[in-house]
Design a protein around this motif. Structure first.
Motif, mmCIF file in Angstrom:
data_model
loop_
_atom_site.group_PDB
_atom_site.id
_atom_site.type_symbol
_atom_site.label_atom_id
_atom_site.label_comp_id
_atom_site.label_asym_id
_atom_site.label_seq_id
_atom_site.Cartn_x
_atom_site.Cartn_y
_atom_site.Cartn_z
ATOM 1 N N PRO A 63 0.834 -1.211 0.000
ATOM 2 C CA PRO A 63 0.000 0.000 0.000
ATOM 3 C C PRO A 63 0.865 1.257 0.000
ATOM 4 O O PRO A 63 1.840 1.352 0.736
ATOM 5 N N GLY A 64 0.521 2.185 -0.872
ATOM 6 C CA GLY A 64 1.280 3.427 -1.016
ATOM 7 C C GLY A 64 2.172 3.441 -2.245
ATOM 8 O O GLY A 64 2.526 4.506 -2.740
ATOM 9 N N ASP A 65 2.567 2.264 -2.767
ATOM 10 C CA ASP A 65 3.384 2.203 -3.979
ATOM 11 C C ASP A 65 2.511 2.459 -5.202
ATOM 12 O O ASP A 65 1.336 2.088 -5.225
ATOM 13 N N LEU A 90 -6.444 -11.256 -13.899
ATOM 14 C CA LEU A 90 -4.984 -11.359 -13.919
ATOM 15 C C LEU A 90 -4.514 -12.801 -14.128
ATOM 16 O O LEU A 90 -3.342 -13.098 -13.950
ATOM 17 N N GLU A 91 -5.423 -13.691 -14.473
ATOM 18 C CA GLU A 91 -5.124 -15.073 -14.863
ATOM 19 C C GLU A 91 -4.545 -15.938 -13.744
ATOM 20 O O GLU A 91 -3.982 -16.978 -14.014
ATOM 21 N N ASN A 92 -4.641 -15.515 -12.492
ATOM 22 C CA ASN A 92 -4.116 -16.304 -11.388
ATOM 23 C C ASN A 92 -5.086 -16.257 -10.208
ATOM 24 O O ASN A 92 -4.661 -16.191 -9.063
ATOM 25 N N ASP A 93 -6.372 -16.266 -10.513
ATOM 26 C CA ASP A 93 -7.437 -16.142 -9.513
ATOM 27 C C ASP A 93 -7.414 -14.795 -8.804
ATOM 28 O O ASP A 93 -7.925 -14.668 -7.706
ATOM 29 N N GLU A 94 -6.799 -13.793 -9.421
ATOM 30 C CA GLU A 94 -6.808 -12.438 -8.890
ATOM 31 C C GLU A 94 -7.399 -11.505 -9.932
ATOM 32 O O GLU A 94 -7.375 -11.786 -11.131
ATOM 33 N N GLU A 95 -7.925 -10.386 -9.439
ATOM 34 C CA GLU A 95 -8.471 -9.352 -10.304
ATOM 35 C C GLU A 95 -7.858 -8.018 -9.916
ATOM 36 O O GLU A 95 -7.417 -7.837 -8.787
ATOM 37 N N VAL A 96 -7.849 -7.098 -10.866
ATOM 38 C CA VAL A 96 -7.460 -5.727 -10.575
ATOM 39 C C VAL A 96 -8.705 -4.857 -10.744
ATOM 40 O O VAL A 96 -9.450 -4.998 -11.702
ATOM 41 N N MET A 97 -8.951 -3.997 -9.749
ATOM 42 C CA MET A 97 -10.086 -3.069 -9.758
ATOM 43 C C MET A 97 -9.649 -1.804 -10.473
ATOM 44 O O MET A 97 -8.699 -1.133 -10.039
ATOM 45 N N VAL A 98 -10.330 -1.468 -11.566
ATOM 46 C CA VAL A 98 -9.975 -0.310 -12.377
ATOM 47 C C VAL A 98 -11.036 0.774 -12.205
ATOM 48 O O VAL A 98 -12.224 0.529 -12.409
ATOM 49 N N THR A 125 -4.470 -0.931 -2.619
ATOM 50 C CA THR A 125 -5.294 -0.230 -1.631
ATOM 51 C C THR A 125 -5.897 -1.237 -0.664
ATOM 52 O O THR A 125 -5.963 -2.425 -0.949
ATOM 53 N N GLU A 126 -6.325 -0.714 0.454
ATOM 54 C CA GLU A 126 -7.120 -1.503 1.380
ATOM 55 C C GLU A 126 -8.523 -0.909 1.304
ATOM 56 O O GLU A 126 -8.718 0.264 1.622
ATOM 57 N N VAL A 127 -9.489 -1.718 0.852
ATOM 58 C CA VAL A 127 -10.850 -1.243 0.606
ATOM 59 C C VAL A 127 -11.716 -1.519 1.828
ATOM 60 O O VAL A 127 -11.736 -2.638 2.345
ATOM 61 N N SER A 128 -12.459 -0.501 2.254
ATOM 62 C CA SER A 128 -13.309 -0.616 3.444
ATOM 63 C C SER A 128 -14.515 -1.514 3.184
ATOM 64 O O SER A 128 -14.889 -1.766 2.033
ATOM 65 N N VAL A 129 -15.133 -1.980 4.256
ATOM 66 C CA VAL A 129 -16.328 -2.827 4.165
ATOM 67 C C VAL A 129 -17.447 -2.084 3.434
ATOM 68 O O VAL A 129 -18.109 -2.659 2.556
ATOM 69 N N ASP A 130 -17.657 -0.802 3.761
ATOM 70 C CA ASP A 130 -18.721 -0.025 3.104
ATOM 71 C C ASP A 130 -18.516 0.067 1.599
ATOM 72 O O ASP A 130 -19.453 -0.089 0.816
ATOM 73 N N GLU A 131 -17.276 0.320 1.174
ATOM 74 C CA GLU A 131 -16.992 0.425 -0.254
ATOM 75 C C GLU A 131 -17.150 -0.932 -0.938
ATOM 76 O O GLU A 131 -17.693 -1.021 -2.042
ATOM 77 N N THR A 150 -17.727 -8.539 5.607
ATOM 78 C CA THR A 150 -17.540 -8.028 6.970
ATOM 79 C C THR A 150 -16.114 -7.576 7.266
ATOM 80 O O THR A 150 -15.851 -7.082 8.356
ATOM 81 N N GLU A 151 -15.177 -7.760 6.336
ATOM 82 C CA GLU A 151 -13.778 -7.382 6.586
ATOM 83 C C GLU A 151 -13.231 -6.587 5.406
ATOM 84 O O GLU A 151 -13.593 -6.848 4.256
ATOM 85 N N PRO A 152 -12.348 -5.613 5.667
ATOM 86 C CA PRO A 152 -11.701 -4.896 4.565
ATOM 87 C C PRO A 152 -10.837 -5.857 3.744
ATOM 88 O O PRO A 152 -10.480 -6.942 4.213
ATOM 89 N N LYS A 153 -10.506 -5.449 2.535
ATOM 90 C CA LYS A 153 -9.771 -6.334 1.638
ATOM 91 C C LYS A 153 -8.611 -5.575 0.982
ATOM 92 O O LYS A 153 -8.779 -4.441 0.549
ATOM 93 N N ARG A 154 -7.462 -6.216 0.925
ATOM 94 C CA ARG A 154 -6.318 -5.678 0.176
ATOM 95 C C ARG A 154 -6.652 -5.855 -1.297
ATOM 96 O O ARG A 154 -6.939 -6.964 -1.751
ATOM 97 N N THR A 155 -6.631 -4.765 -2.023
ATOM 98 C CA THR A 155 -7.095 -4.788 -3.402
ATOM 99 C C THR A 155 -6.013 -4.306 -4.355
ATOM 100 O O THR A 155 -5.354 -3.297 -4.091
#
Length: 168
Positions: A63-65, A90-98, A125-131, A150-155
């Motif tokens: 986060p921050g980079d 991203l072809e490895n069970d991951e997605e990027v949020m654009v 980023t770390e995305v809040s539960v509300d977002e 119910t938990e924030p997520k590293r995105t």
């Protein structure tokens, strides 16, 4: 005086109609018969990282980079309310949020499974539960699925200033 107002109204109408044609611009690649539909700032299709290459870059980020880059990937989903965000595979069970710079443009809502080239900044980023709940609602998730968040997520995130939608 009425004639001047009438002529000014007609001129204003013609100018406003002309702007809508600008968003329909299409760029055709000379190398292969690939057609690109541009959104946002003008970008070129060359030198884009693959989904696998940007995935490796994200592994080394915290986060921050930020990383200014261009990426080609498949669209998994798009905001069904306005087209104001999309998720890329991203072809490895991951997605990027654009998201789109300054909320300056939107993508068509029906482009899932199509390829795009995005230009801009990759970051974590770390995305809040509300977002997260807001995005789930925009994506048409059920009430139970939304309540289960119910938990924030590293995105893995990306702010795009320009996008090329690939039409073949």
């Amino acid at each position: 005086m009425k004639n001047i107002l009438f002529a000014a109204s007609i001129l204003l109408f013609m100018v406003s109609c002309n702007n809508s044609e600008k968003s329909q611009a299409v760029e055709v690649s000379d190398a292969s018969n690939i057609v690109y539909v541009p959104f946002g700032e003008e970008i070129k299709a060359d030198s884009a990282l693959s989904a696998a290459e940007i995935s490796l870059q994200y592994q080394n980020m915290k986060p921050g980079d930020t990383l200014k880059t261009k990426v080609m990937a498949k669209v998994n989903s798009v905001c069904q309310a306005k087209g104001c965000w999309m998720r890329l595979d991203l072809e490895n069970d991951e997605e990027v949020m654009v998201k789109f710079k300054d909320y300056g443009f939107f993508m068509p809502k029906n482009i899932a499974d199509k390829e795009v080239i995005i230009n801009g900044k990759a970051y974590i980023t770390e995305v809040s539960v509300d977002e997260l709940r807001h995005y789930a609602e925009d994506a048409g998730k059920s009430t139970d699925e939304i309540a289960a968040i119910t938990e924030p997520k590293r995105t893995l995130s990306f702010e795009a200033d320009g996008v090329l939608l690939i039409e073949e």
